[in-house]
Motif scaffolding. Structure first.
Motif, short mmCIF file in Angstrom:
data_model
loop_
_atom_site.label_atom_id
_atom_site.label_comp_id
_atom_site.label_asym_id
_atom_site.label_seq_id
_atom_site.Cartn_x
_atom_site.Cartn_y
_atom_site.Cartn_z
N HIS A 239 0.80 -1.23 0.00
CA HIS A 239 0.00 0.00 0.00
C HIS A 239 0.83 1.28 0.00
CE1 HIS A 239 -3.24 -2.76 0.63
NE2 HIS A 239 -4.14 -1.81 0.72
N THR A 240 2.08 1.20 0.48
CA THR A 240 2.91 2.41 0.52
C THR A 240 3.13 2.93 -0.91
OG1 THR A 240 3.96 1.49 2.48
CG2 THR A 240 5.07 3.35 1.43
N LEU A 241 3.61 2.04 -1.77
CA LEU A 241 3.78 2.42 -3.17
C LEU A 241 2.42 2.52 -3.87
CD1 LEU A 241 6.91 0.23 -3.92
CD2 LEU A 241 6.80 2.73 -4.11
N GLY A 242 1.50 1.64 -3.50
CA GLY A 242 0.17 1.63 -4.13
C GLY A 242 -0.55 2.97 -3.97
N HIS A 243 -0.55 3.50 -2.75
CA HIS A 243 -1.21 4.79 -2.53
C HIS A 243 -0.55 5.89 -3.36
CE1 HIS A 243 -2.86 3.41 1.63
NE2 HIS A 243 -3.76 3.25 0.67
N ASP A 309 5.80 11.18 -2.53
CA ASP A 309 4.47 10.82 -2.00
C ASP A 309 4.56 9.82 -0.85
OD1 ASP A 309 3.13 12.44 -3.73
OD2 ASP A 309 2.72 10.86 -5.20
N ILE A 310 5.54 8.95 -0.95
CA ILE A 310 5.70 7.92 0.09
C ILE A 310 5.81 8.56 1.47
CG2 ILE A 310 7.38 6.25 0.99
CD1 ILE A 310 7.96 5.48 -1.89
N PHE A 311 6.45 9.72 1.52
CA PHE A 311 6.64 10.37 2.82
C PHE A 311 5.41 11.14 3.28
CE2 PHE A 311 10.79 9.56 1.13
CZ PHE A 311 11.40 8.95 2.20
N HIS A 312 4.44 11.29 2.38
CA HIS A 312 3.21 11.97 2.76
C HIS A 312 2.09 10.99 3.04
CE1 HIS A 312 5.10 15.52 0.59
NE2 HIS A 312 5.14 15.76 1.89
N ASP A 313 2.38 9.70 2.98
CA ASP A 313 1.35 8.70 3.25
C ASP A 313 0.88 8.86 4.69
OD1 ASP A 313 0.28 6.10 1.85
OD2 ASP A 313 0.54 5.60 3.96
N LYS A 314 -0.43 8.60 4.90
CA LYS A 314 -1.02 8.73 6.23
C LYS A 314 -0.29 7.86 7.25
CE LYS A 314 -5.12 7.52 5.99
NZ LYS A 314 -6.28 6.75 6.33
N LYS A 315 0.28 6.74 6.78
CA LYS A 315 0.90 5.80 7.71
C LYS A 315 2.37 6.08 7.93
CE LYS A 315 -2.86 2.86 7.36
NZ LYS A 315 -3.56 2.22 6.30
N THR A 316 2.87 7.14 7.32
CA THR A 316 4.26 7.53 7.55
C THR A 316 4.29 8.47 8.76
OG1 THR A 316 4.75 7.36 5.21
CG2 THR A 316 6.25 8.70 6.52
N VAL A 317 5.01 8.06 9.79
CA VAL A 317 5.05 8.86 11.01
C VAL A 317 6.44 9.44 11.21
CG1 VAL A 317 4.65 8.82 13.51
CG2 VAL A 317 3.27 7.39 12.01
N ASN A 318 6.52 10.74 11.48
CA ASN A 318 7.81 11.42 11.68
C ASN A 318 8.78 11.20 10.54
OD1 ASN A 318 7.06 12.49 14.16
ND2 ASN A 318 7.68 10.63 15.25
N GLY A 319 8.25 11.17 9.33
CA GLY A 319 9.12 11.03 8.17
C GLY A 319 9.74 9.65 8.00
N LYS A 320 9.32 8.70 8.83
CA LYS A 320 9.84 7.33 8.72
C LYS A 320 8.82 6.46 8.01
CE LYS A 320 13.64 7.18 11.50
NZ LYS A 320 14.93 7.15 10.83
N VAL A 321 9.22 5.87 6.90
CA VAL A 321 8.31 4.97 6.20
C VAL A 321 8.43 3.59 6.84
CG1 VAL A 321 7.73 3.93 3.98
CG2 VAL A 321 8.61 6.27 4.07
N ASN A 322 7.29 3.04 7.23
CA ASN A 322 7.27 1.67 7.74
C ASN A 322 7.09 0.72 6.56
OD1 ASN A 322 7.49 1.97 10.57
ND2 ASN A 322 5.37 2.67 10.65
#
Ligand code: NAD
Ligand code: ZN
Length: 351
Positions: A239-243, A309-322
């Protein structure tokens, strides 16, 4: 958390009537559906409610993601009030994920919460959005930004309704089904590879199995983590790339399951680059997706924008992509510090 039943099958009429008769609901009910589904199924659902002793009103929203908005929600509150619903009146979502998310949001908020029943009509809604209790509407600045956790009191999945679902929407749902195999259950992955034809032909036995197993996996993950602290994050695989792909194509080229399919290819390739899996697992992912008529690459996307965009995903917290990554078929891990270079390489490979 209160538990509820999910009914899957054909000829659910008696089950539905009996369920509604057994509840201590008020007599007024609201069926929320969209313009595609209403002419096909709304009257028969209303008839079932009539037989169970209810006075149900059918509220029809325009089909499409645009309807998941506060302004459409407002028109539904108006209809609920005008029809005379009270705190014990059930709201029934008859439709895909759009109707389910919107109707669930109405049910969660109208009079601080009224009984909510899901009748998901798309494969995506059956295997994903109707399970887990997330309800929401979109804001002009982002998807699903206004919402709640609100569980239904029952979910009825009538597989007869799959027959009118466009084939592209079947594949969309299969994107999430394949996801469950890869993140959680190697046996389920094997089942999918061995029953591709039956699934695409909507053979009842295969449909029941994939829907039931998908719901079980999602419910299992969610029940261990209802508010998304940890485990639930694995559902975000692909979903990270998908979104990012959905966003870059303005939600107009790929529907959700298709973008997730491309995102899962990316996540698999990234897992390979990090030495977590062999190329063979990446190939198996691509093969199964392709066989289910899902895309492996995104056209007309800018790599740099996808990366941002990956860094603006709702699930990205404090600039860290999970990053949810594969360790094997049926097993994932979450990694926070994935080298920028590998992410950028991966993005180029899925465009
Ligand atoms: P959708 O509701 O727009 O349905 C897809 C299309 O199929 C629509 O045109 C609809 O009218 C039509 N349709 C549905 N069932 C039909 C049937 N039986 N016969 C003929 N046509 C039918 O989209 P969707 O893919 O079902 O759901 C997408 C939505 O779900 C998105 O808004 C997404 O954010 C949400 N979602 C929510 C969750 C969650 O956990 N709440 C999870 C995943 C997705
Ligand atoms: Zn999804």
């Amino acid at each position: 958390e209160k538990s509820y039943n999910i009914y899957i099958g054909h000829n659910l009429e008696t089950t539905i009537i009996d369920f509604f008769k057994a509840q201590k609901y008020s007599q007024k009910a609201l069926i929320i559906t969209d313009t595609n589904i209403a002419p096909l199924y709304a009257d028969s659902v209303k008839d079932l409610l009539t037989k169970a002793g209810f006075n149900a009103k059918i509220a029809i929203i325009p089909a499409g993601e645009q309807s998941k908005s506060l302004s459409v929600a407002e028109t539904l509150y108006t209809q609920a009030i005008e029809h005379g619903l009270d705190r014990k009146s059930p709201i029934i979502a008859l439709g895909g994920g759009v109707v389910g998310d919107l109707a669930g949001f109405i049910a969660a908020t109208f009079m601080r919460g009224v009984p909510f029943i899901q009748m998901p009509t798309s494969l995506l809604a059956q295997v994903d959005s109707s399970v887990g209790g997330k309800v929401a509407v979109n804001h002009a600045l982002g998807k699903n930004l206004i919402g709640a956790f609100y569980q239904p009191q029952a979910v009825f999945m009538d597989l007869e309704m799959m027959k009118t679902l466009p084939t592209r929407e079947i594949s969309t749902g299969l994107g999430e089904v394949i996801k469950y195999g890869f993140i959680y259950d190697h046996n389920f992955y094997t089942y999918l590879t061995e029953h591709q034809q039956e699934i695409l032909q909507l053979k009842p036995e295969a449909l029941i199995h994939i829907i039931a197993r998908s719901c079980e996996i999602k419910a299992d993950v969610v029940s261990k983590d209802e508010c998304e602290a940890g485990l639930r994050a694995i559902l975000n695989f692909g979903h990270t790339l998908g979104h990012a792909i959905e966003k870059e194509t303005n939600y107009a080229v790929y529907n959700h399951g298709e973008a997730v399919a491309i995102g899962m290819v990316g996540a698999s390739k990234l897992s390979f680059k990090l030495g977590l899996i062999s190329q063979d697992v990446v190939d198996k992912m691509c093969q199964l997706l392709a066989n289910m008529n899902l895309p492996l690459k995104a056209k007309n996307c800018n790599a740099q924008k996808i990366y941002q965009d990956i860094f603006h995903d709702k699930k990205t917290v404090n600039g860290k992509v999970n990053w949810v990554l594969l360790e094997d078929i049926g097993k994932v891990c979450i990694k926070k510090d994935v080298p920028e270079k590998l992410v950028k390489e991966t993005i180029l490979e899925i465009l």
